[in-house]
Motif scaffolding. Sequence first.
Motif, PDB file in Angstrom:
ATOM      1  N   PRO A 269     -15.879  -9.422  -9.342  1.00 27.51           N
ATOM      2  CA  PRO A 269     -14.861 -10.318  -8.787  1.00 27.51           C
ATOM      3  C   PRO A 269     -13.475 -10.194  -9.420  1.00 27.51           C
ATOM      4  N   ASP A 270     -13.391  -9.612 -10.626  1.00 25.50           N
ATOM      5  CA  ASP A 270     -12.077  -9.546 -11.277  1.00 25.50           C
ATOM      6  C   ASP A 270     -11.953  -8.266 -12.094  1.00 25.50           C
ATOM      7  N   ALA A 271     -10.717  -8.027 -12.549  1.00 24.85           N
ATOM      8  CA  ALA A 271     -10.407  -6.759 -13.207  1.00 24.85           C
ATOM      9  C   ALA A 271     -11.163  -6.600 -14.535  1.00 24.85           C
ATOM     10  N   ALA A 272     -11.253  -7.674 -15.298  1.00 23.55           N
ATOM     11  CA  ALA A 272     -11.911  -7.561 -16.605  1.00 23.55           C
ATOM     12  C   ALA A 272     -13.398  -7.226 -16.431  1.00 23.55           C
TER      13      ALA A 272
ATOM     14  N   ALA B 255       8.226 -11.401  -4.838  1.00 25.34           N
ATOM     15  CA  ALA B 255       7.366 -12.027  -5.855  1.00 25.34           C
ATOM     16  C   ALA B 255       6.437 -10.963  -6.448  1.00 25.34           C
ATOM     17  N   ALA B 256       5.920 -10.083  -5.570  1.00 28.57           N
ATOM     18  CA  ALA B 256       5.006  -9.023  -6.032  1.00 28.57           C
ATOM     19  C   ALA B 256       5.743  -8.074  -6.976  1.00 28.57           C
ATOM     20  N   ARG B 257       7.019  -7.786  -6.661  1.00 36.97           N
ATOM     21  CA  ARG B 257       7.807  -6.907  -7.552  1.00 36.97           C
ATOM     22  C   ARG B 257       8.003  -7.567  -8.909  1.00 36.97           C
TER      23      ARG B 257
ATOM     24  N   LEU C  68      -7.717  -6.930   2.639  1.00 37.31           N
ATOM     25  CA  LEU C  68      -7.665  -7.424   4.016  1.00 37.31           C
ATOM     26  C   LEU C  68      -9.062  -7.392   4.627  1.00 37.31           C
ATOM     27  N   THR C  69      -9.377  -8.421   5.406  1.00 44.32           N
ATOM     28  CA  THR C  69     -10.681  -8.410   6.088  1.00 44.32           C
ATOM     29  C   THR C  69     -10.729  -7.238   7.080  1.00 44.32           C
ATOM     30  N   THR C  70      -9.560  -6.822   7.554  1.00 42.84           N
ATOM     31  CA  THR C  70      -9.526  -5.718   8.516  1.00 42.84           C
ATOM     32  C   THR C  70      -9.735  -4.349   7.862  1.00 42.84           C
TER      33      THR C  70
ATOM     34  N   LEU D 130      -2.207  -1.826   1.857  1.00 39.67           N
ATOM     35  CA  LEU D 130      -1.103  -1.480   0.951  1.00 39.67           C
ATOM     36  C   LEU D 130      -1.046  -2.361  -0.287  1.00 39.67           C
ATOM     37  N   HIS D 131      -2.010  -3.262  -0.447  1.00 42.93           N
ATOM     38  CA  HIS D 131      -1.994  -4.168  -1.610  1.00 42.93           C
ATOM     39  C   HIS D 131      -2.439  -3.399  -2.858  1.00 42.93           C
ATOM     40  N   ASP D 132      -1.617  -3.453  -3.914  1.00 45.68           N
ATOM     41  CA  ASP D 132      -2.025  -2.671  -5.092  1.00 45.68           C
ATOM     42  C   ASP D 132      -1.973  -3.411  -6.421  1.00 45.68           C
TER      43      ASP D 132
HETATM   44 CO1  B1M Z   1      -0.713  -9.568   1.849  1.00 43.76          CO
HETATM   45  N1  B1M Z   1      -2.220 -10.616   2.524  1.00 43.76           N
HETATM   46  N2  B1M Z   1      -0.420  -8.843   3.637  1.00 43.76           N
HETATM   47  N3  B1M Z   1       0.850  -8.757   1.078  1.00 43.76           N
HETATM   48  N4  B1M Z   1      -0.996 -10.668   0.351  1.00 43.76           N
HETATM   49  C1  B1M Z   1      -3.018 -11.345   1.550  1.00 43.76           C
HETATM   50  C2  B1M Z   1      -4.163 -10.494   1.006  1.00 43.76           C
HETATM   51  C3  B1M Z   1      -3.530 -12.597   2.402  1.00 43.76           C
HETATM   52  C4  B1M Z   1      -4.850 -13.202   1.904  1.00 43.76           C
HETATM   53  C5  B1M Z   1      -2.397 -13.646   2.480  1.00 43.76           C
HETATM   54  C6  B1M Z   1      -2.796 -14.908   3.210  1.00 43.76           C
HETATM   55  O1  B1M Z   1      -2.867 -14.941   4.407  1.00 43.76           O
HETATM   56  N5  B1M Z   1      -3.054 -15.949   2.455  1.00 43.76           N
HETATM   57  C7  B1M Z   1      -3.629 -11.951   3.833  1.00 43.76           C
HETATM   58  C8  B1M Z   1      -4.986 -11.310   4.186  1.00 43.76           C
HETATM   59  C9  B1M Z   1      -5.783 -12.141   5.171  1.00 43.76           C
HETATM   60  C10 B1M Z   1      -7.077 -11.498   5.473  1.00 43.76           C
HETATM   61  O2  B1M Z   1      -7.216 -10.332   5.656  1.00 43.76           O
HETATM   62  N6  B1M Z   1      -8.060 -12.338   5.541  1.00 43.76           N
HETATM   63  C11 B1M Z   1      -2.518 -10.913   3.792  1.00 43.76           C
HETATM   64  C12 B1M Z   1      -1.902 -10.335   4.929  1.00 43.76           C
HETATM   65  C13 B1M Z   1      -2.339 -10.913   6.274  1.00 43.76           C
HETATM   66  C14 B1M Z   1      -0.937  -9.302   4.847  1.00 43.76           C
HETATM   67  C15 B1M Z   1      -0.226  -8.585   5.994  1.00 43.76           C
HETATM   68  C16 B1M Z   1      -1.113  -8.218   7.192  1.00 43.76           C
HETATM   69  C17 B1M Z   1       0.958  -9.487   6.387  1.00 43.76           C
HETATM   70  C18 B1M Z   1       1.778  -9.021   7.557  1.00 43.76           C
HETATM   71  O3  B1M Z   1       2.347  -7.947   7.531  1.00 43.76           O
HETATM   72  N7  B1M Z   1       1.804  -9.852   8.563  1.00 43.76           N
HETATM   73  C19 B1M Z   1       0.338  -7.320   5.289  1.00 43.76           C
HETATM   74  C20 B1M Z   1      -0.661  -6.148   5.317  1.00 43.76           C
HETATM   75  C21 B1M Z   1      -0.064  -4.870   4.803  1.00 43.76           C
HETATM   76  C22 B1M Z   1      -1.133  -3.813   4.588  1.00 43.76           C
HETATM   77  O4  B1M Z   1      -1.772  -3.820   3.562  1.00 43.76           O
HETATM   78  N8  B1M Z   1      -1.334  -2.942   5.571  1.00 43.76           N
HETATM   79  C23 B1M Z   1       0.494  -7.843   3.900  1.00 43.76           C
HETATM   80  C24 B1M Z   1       1.472  -7.388   3.029  1.00 43.76           C
HETATM   81  C25 B1M Z   1       1.650  -7.848   1.743  1.00 43.76           C
HETATM   82  C26 B1M Z   1       2.826  -7.426   0.855  1.00 43.76           C
HETATM   83  C27 B1M Z   1       3.213  -5.946   1.005  1.00 43.76           C
HETATM   84  C28 B1M Z   1       4.012  -8.283   1.231  1.00 43.76           C
HETATM   85  C29 B1M Z   1       2.311  -7.836  -0.571  1.00 43.76           C
HETATM   86  C30 B1M Z   1       1.583  -6.703  -1.337  1.00 43.76           C
HETATM   87  C31 B1M Z   1       2.438  -6.054  -2.396  1.00 43.76           C
HETATM   88  C32 B1M Z   1       1.622  -5.165  -3.298  1.00 43.76           C
HETATM   89  O5  B1M Z   1       0.405  -5.287  -3.455  1.00 43.76           O
HETATM   90  N9  B1M Z   1       2.335  -4.246  -3.899  1.00 43.76           N
HETATM   91  C33 B1M Z   1       1.249  -8.885  -0.225  1.00 43.76           C
HETATM   92  C34 B1M Z   1       0.721  -9.814  -1.159  1.00 43.76           C
HETATM   93  C35 B1M Z   1       1.358  -9.813  -2.530  1.00 43.76           C
HETATM   94  C36 B1M Z   1      -0.338 -10.702  -0.822  1.00 43.76           C
HETATM   95  C37 B1M Z   1      -0.917 -11.870  -1.643  1.00 43.76           C
HETATM   96  C38 B1M Z   1       0.091 -13.040  -1.549  1.00 43.76           C
HETATM   97  C39 B1M Z   1      -1.213 -11.618  -3.114  1.00 43.76           C
HETATM   98  C40 B1M Z   1      -2.135 -10.430  -3.388  1.00 43.76           C
HETATM   99  C41 B1M Z   1      -2.125 -10.131  -4.867  1.00 43.76           C
HETATM  100  O6  B1M Z   1      -1.486  -9.195  -5.314  1.00 43.76           O
HETATM  101  N10 B1M Z   1      -2.775 -11.005  -5.641  1.00 43.76           N
HETATM  102  C42 B1M Z   1      -2.282 -12.160  -0.884  1.00 43.76           C
HETATM  103  C43 B1M Z   1      -2.721 -13.605  -0.949  1.00 43.76           C
HETATM  104  C44 B1M Z   1      -3.696 -13.825  -2.101  1.00 43.76           C
HETATM  105  O7  B1M Z   1      -4.523 -12.979  -2.413  1.00 43.76           O
HETATM  106  N11 B1M Z   1      -3.625 -14.976  -2.688  1.00 43.76           N
HETATM  107  C45 B1M Z   1      -2.058 -11.503   0.417  1.00 43.76           C
HETATM  108  C46 B1M Z   1      -2.825 -10.884  -7.112  1.00 43.76           C
HETATM  109  C47 B1M Z   1      -3.891  -9.825  -7.475  1.00 43.76           C
HETATM  110  C48 B1M Z   1      -3.985  -9.721  -8.993  1.00 43.76           C
HETATM  111  O8  B1M Z   1      -5.118 -10.296  -6.954  1.00 43.76           O
HETATM  112  O9  B1M Z   1      -5.443  -8.235  -5.497  1.00 43.76           O
HETATM  113  O10 B1M Z   1      -7.029 -10.224  -5.326  1.00 43.76           O
HETATM  114  P1  B1M Z   1      -6.153  -9.343  -6.144  1.00 43.76           P
HETATM  115  O11 B1M Z   1      -7.009  -8.702  -7.314  1.00 43.76           O
HETATM  116  C49 B1M Z   1      -7.912  -9.468  -8.065  1.00 43.76           C
HETATM  117  C50 B1M Z   1      -9.351  -9.433  -7.538  1.00 43.76           C
HETATM  118  O12 B1M Z   1      -9.435  -9.410  -6.147  1.00 43.76           O
HETATM  119  C51 B1M Z   1      -9.943  -8.245  -8.248  1.00 43.76           C
HETATM  120  O13 B1M Z   1      -9.237  -8.143  -9.478  1.00 43.76           O
HETATM  121  C52 B1M Z   1      -7.973  -8.818  -9.414  1.00 43.76           C
HETATM  122  C53 B1M Z   1      -7.909  -9.918 -10.476  1.00 43.76           C
HETATM  123  O14 B1M Z   1      -8.470  -9.624 -11.675  1.00 43.76           O
HETATM  124  N12 B1M Z   1      -9.943  -6.925  -7.623  1.00 43.76           N
HETATM  125  C54 B1M Z   1     -10.955  -6.046  -7.896  1.00 43.76           C
HETATM  126  C55 B1M Z   1      -9.050  -6.310  -6.820  1.00 43.76           C
HETATM  127  N13 B1M Z   1      -9.459  -5.076  -6.556  1.00 43.76           N
HETATM  128  C56 B1M Z   1     -10.612  -4.872  -7.196  1.00 43.76           C
HETATM  129  C57 B1M Z   1     -11.450  -3.754  -7.288  1.00 43.76           C
HETATM  130  C58 B1M Z   1     -12.609  -3.836  -8.076  1.00 43.76           C
HETATM  131  C59 B1M Z   1     -12.925  -5.030  -8.725  1.00 43.76           C
HETATM  132  C60 B1M Z   1     -12.097  -6.139  -8.659  1.00 43.76           C
HETATM  133  O15 B1M Z   1     -13.493  -2.838  -8.222  1.00 43.76           O
HETATM  134  C61 B1M Z   1     -13.170  -1.574  -7.752  1.00 43.76           C
END
Ligand code: B1M
Length: 211
Positions: free
Chosen positions: A196-199, A65-67, A149-151, A100-102
């Motif tokens: 809180p967000d990219a914009a 889905a991420a791809r 990640l919280t970690t 690794l989330h990007d």
């Molecule tokens: Co991960 N993952 N994941 N994951 N993953 C989460 C984050 C999680 C919340 C899922 C869940 O349980 N519901 C959970 C974290 C729980 C926690 O820590 N509390 C989680 C977990 C547990 C894990 C693994 C540990 C799973 C495992 O292996 N058992 C593992 C960790 C790997 C690692 O990083 N070491 C893992 C792996 C992965 C994938 C590789 C499969 C994949 C990442 C692929 C990639 O990024 N290329 C993935 C994904 C896709 C997710 C979810 C489903 C989606 C994240 C995402 O891309 N969202 C995520 C669940 C969720 O968030 N709903 C989840 C869309 C993106 C646009 O949003 O990144 O939040 P986001 O960015 C937002 C804002 O946060 C902000 O702007 C963006 C929007 O405008 N923002 C900033 C982000 N960075 C900013 C910086 C700024 C300002 C704003 O200033 C500098």
Amino acid sequence: MSVLNDISSWLQQGRAPKVKACVQQALDEGIPASDILEQGLLDGMNVIGQKFKNNEVFVPEVLIAARAMTKGIELLRPHLVADGVEEKGTVVIGTVKGDLHDIGKNLVRMMMEGKGLKVIDLGVDVPVEKFMEAARENDAKIIACSALLTTTMGEMRDIVEAVQASELKDNVKIMIGGAPITQAFCDQIGADRYTPDAATAADVALEICTA
Ligand code: B1M
């Protein structure tokens, strides 16, 4: 069903070619890129995130889905980023060590570039020293850190402490963001700005660079 629903639905199924085709269709229909991003791609990723949390889907499904999301964003990129804008300052960006989330970080980079900022993208799993080194080498005004990640969010505290203990402290501001990050956490670790967000991140970065 609207094309935005189709985008969300194909993304949830990890069907990158379908996502790309629907994003192109939405652009051709004149739907604003920000609506395609929020109501199509991000909507689909939110559903996946919820299902991931509930153990209804697992890492492989989330990865495809991420791809698919990345492919859709690539098509949107020229529409989100204004062309030919003069560079107004340099930002060093990366996802912190252990993380690794990007996708969110890439969006932040794109929006910042759209504001005419030069962005050095260090990728994912970036250690403190690499942020510092890149900020020095590029005379950056901002170090921007993403954590999902919280970690790994604790890494941000180490970055703040390292910058505060160095000569960079008077010249470089630290911006933080990502799903688990809050204003309270920002205050607690002494980072300069949480957004809180990219914009909003792009607006704040421009404000800092042009202050
Ligand atoms: Co991960 N993952 N994941 N994951 N993953 C989460 C984050 C999680 C919340 C899922 C869940 O349980 N519901 C959970 C974290 C729980 C926690 O820590 N509390 C989680 C977990 C547990 C894990 C693994 C540990 C799973 C495992 O292996 N058992 C593992 C960790 C790997 C690692 O990083 N070491 C893992 C792996 C992965 C994938 C590789 C499969 C994949 C990442 C692929 C990639 O990024 N290329 C993935 C994904 C896709 C997710 C979810 C489903 C989606 C994240 C995402 O891309 N969202 C995520 C669940 C969720 O968030 N709903 C989840 C869309 C993106 C646009 O949003 O990144 O939040 P986001 O960015 C937002 C804002 O946060 C902000 O702007 C963006 C929007 O405008 N923002 C900033 C982000 N960075 C900013 C910086 C700024 C300002 C704003 O200033 C500098």
